[in-house]
Motif scaffolding. Structure first.
Motif, PDB file in Angstrom:
ATOM      1  N   ARG A 223      -4.209   4.060 -12.718  1.00  0.00           N
ATOM      2  CA  ARG A 223      -4.212   2.688 -13.584  1.00  0.00           C
ATOM      3  C   ARG A 223      -3.775   1.882 -13.363  1.00  0.00           C
ATOM      4  NH1 ARG A 223      -6.095   1.236 -19.512  1.00  0.00           N
ATOM      5  NH2 ARG A 223      -5.975   3.016 -19.606  1.00  0.00           N
TER       6      ARG A 223
ATOM      7  N   ASP B 104      -5.187  -1.188 -11.707  1.00  0.00           N
ATOM      8  CA  ASP B 104      -5.008  -2.816 -11.886  1.00  0.00           C
ATOM      9  C   ASP B 104      -4.329  -3.710 -11.165  1.00  0.00           C
ATOM     10  OD1 ASP B 104      -5.616  -3.017 -14.602  1.00  0.00           O
ATOM     11  OD2 ASP B 104      -3.163  -1.424 -14.609  1.00  0.00           O
ATOM     12  N   ASN B 105      -3.852  -2.912  -9.434  1.00  0.00           N
ATOM     13  CA  ASN B 105      -3.224  -4.133  -8.747  1.00  0.00           C
ATOM     14  C   ASN B 105      -4.050  -4.128  -8.156  1.00  0.00           C
ATOM     15  OD1 ASN B 105      -0.598  -3.239  -9.560  1.00  0.00           O
ATOM     16  ND2 ASN B 105      -0.089  -2.083  -7.845  1.00  0.00           N
TER      17      ASN B 105
ATOM     18  N   VAL C  66     -10.737  -0.128 -16.106  1.00  0.00           N
ATOM     19  CA  VAL C  66      -9.772  -1.196 -15.577  1.00  0.00           C
ATOM     20  C   VAL C  66     -11.105  -2.700 -15.288  1.00  0.00           C
ATOM     21  CG1 VAL C  66      -8.374  -1.486 -13.959  1.00  0.00           C
ATOM     22  CG2 VAL C  66      -7.887  -0.296 -15.040  1.00  0.00           C
TER      23      VAL C  66
ATOM     24  N   SER D 184     -11.808  -6.462 -16.443  1.00  0.00           N
ATOM     25  CA  SER D 184     -11.807  -7.968 -15.511  1.00  0.00           C
ATOM     26  C   SER D 184     -12.926  -8.493 -15.183  1.00  0.00           C
ATOM     27  CB  SER D 184     -11.228  -6.941 -13.711  1.00  0.00           C
ATOM     28  OG  SER D 184     -12.527  -6.627 -13.221  1.00  0.00           O
TER      29      SER D 184
ATOM     30  N   SER E 223      -6.500  -6.642  -9.589  1.00  0.00           N
ATOM     31  CA  SER E 223      -5.508  -8.473  -9.511  1.00  0.00           C
ATOM     32  C   SER E 223      -5.792  -8.870  -8.486  1.00  0.00           C
ATOM     33  CB  SER E 223      -4.309  -8.012 -10.208  1.00  0.00           C
ATOM     34  OG  SER E 223      -4.293  -7.311 -11.252  1.00  0.00           O
TER      35      SER E 223
END
Length: 313
Positions: free
Chosen positions: A88, A92-93, A133, A137, A96
């Motif tokens: 996760r 996420d990284n 995730v 976004s 982003s």
């Protein structure tokens, strides 16, 4: 559907791995420029020989991912197998970094088939977590997921048993029908969807034929020009072998998906058995047959000094 601009490179995650490098090769064949994300360029000698731009980065290091994503419009994203929490964080990284650099779309390439409904099996939970995730976004994305990879036949233990013993012994019931796909076919599908500007949908990539264990062994044997028999390896034995090779406790984690298939045969059939059918963006996609794939990789089966750089999972 709109063909994307190929003047900018696409970013390929995990580019030095088995699946990522297949995406790199497929993209180059379709005329794309490629920026290949690797953890250490010194260990990416195979990619260095290709006409690609290497970018060092780590999925646990957001700054490195932002640097790798600069000037990129599209990416093929894959997250390495690990704990759900670790996967996760890495997803996420990556998301982003994609948002901060203005990416227009992602092809999300999952490592295995997924169960659509909630389930406690760790690999299905991990797949669902990564998808969640990316979906949250707001980035346009399409998903590619395989049935099961023929490339697992080339893992050292399987390859040696096939060549030396004439036996293929996966932890799967002989009666389980599977429409086997390959790393290269999944990569080709991912790049085709990217090229055609497909930014939605869930694409199950399967082979052209669904076979049970004995039929699979027969096709492997035909491709190699020798007799091959099928033996379903007991799951407890499989766990012990994995523990011996990869450390105590690993076997249970790796075997959990196979235990799920054994306990839920109807769901295993729903995920694995059906051959490929045309899908939006992949109307003309032609999967590689099992015997044809084995013939293409015949030399690799008989390499005496082959080492493993990590299988496709």
């Amino acid at each position: 559907m709109s063909v994307i601009d190929q003047s900018k490179p696409i970013l390929v995650y995990l580019a030095a791995g088995v699946q990522g490098s297949a995406v790199v090769r497929a993209a180059l064949r379709r005329g794309f420029k490629v920026r290949a994300l690797v953890r250490d360029r010194r260990r990416a000698s195979a990619l260095s020989a290709l006409d690609v731009e290497l970018a060092e980065g780590d999925l646990r290091d957001p700054a490195s991912l932002r640097a790798a994503s600069a000037g990129i419009a599209h990416a093929v994203l894959q997250i390495p197998i690990g704990s759900r929490d670790d996967m996760r964080v890495q997803a996420d990284n990556a998301v982003s970094a994609s948002l901060s650099c203005g990416l227009k779309s992602i092809v999300l390439k999952l490592a295995s088939a997924s169960r659509p409904a909630p389930c406690e099996e760790p690999s299905f939970v991990a797949n669902a977590t990564i998808e969640d995730v990316v979906r949250r976004s707001g980035l346009p994305f399409t998903t590619v997921r395989p049935t099961m990879y023929l490339d697992n036949l080339l893992k050292p233990s399987a390859r040696i048993d096939i060549v030396n013993e004439g036996t293929f012994a996966p932890p799967l019931a002989e009666s389980q029908c599977i429409a086997w796909t390959s790393v290269d076919d999944c990569a080709r599908a991912a790049v085709t969807l990217l090229e055609r500007g497909i930014h939605s949908g869930d694409h199950r990539i399967a082979g052209r034929e669904s076979v049970a264990g004995k039929e699979l062994a027969s096709r492997i044997g035909a491709g190699l020009g020798r007799r091959v028999a099928y033996r379903a390896q007991p799951l407890d034995e499989f766990e012990r072998d994995v523990d011996a090779a990869m450390g105590p406790g690993t076997g249970r984690r790796v075997a959990s998906k196979f235990r799920f298939f054994a306990s839920h045969p109807a769901e295993a059939d729903a995920m694995l058995a059906a051959p490929f059918t045309p899908q939006p963006g992949l109307e003309d996609f032609q999967p590689t047959g099992i015997e044809e794939w084995v013939r293409q990789h015949r030399a690799q089966f008989f390499e005496t000094n082959q080492t493993s750089s990590g299988g496709p999972g």
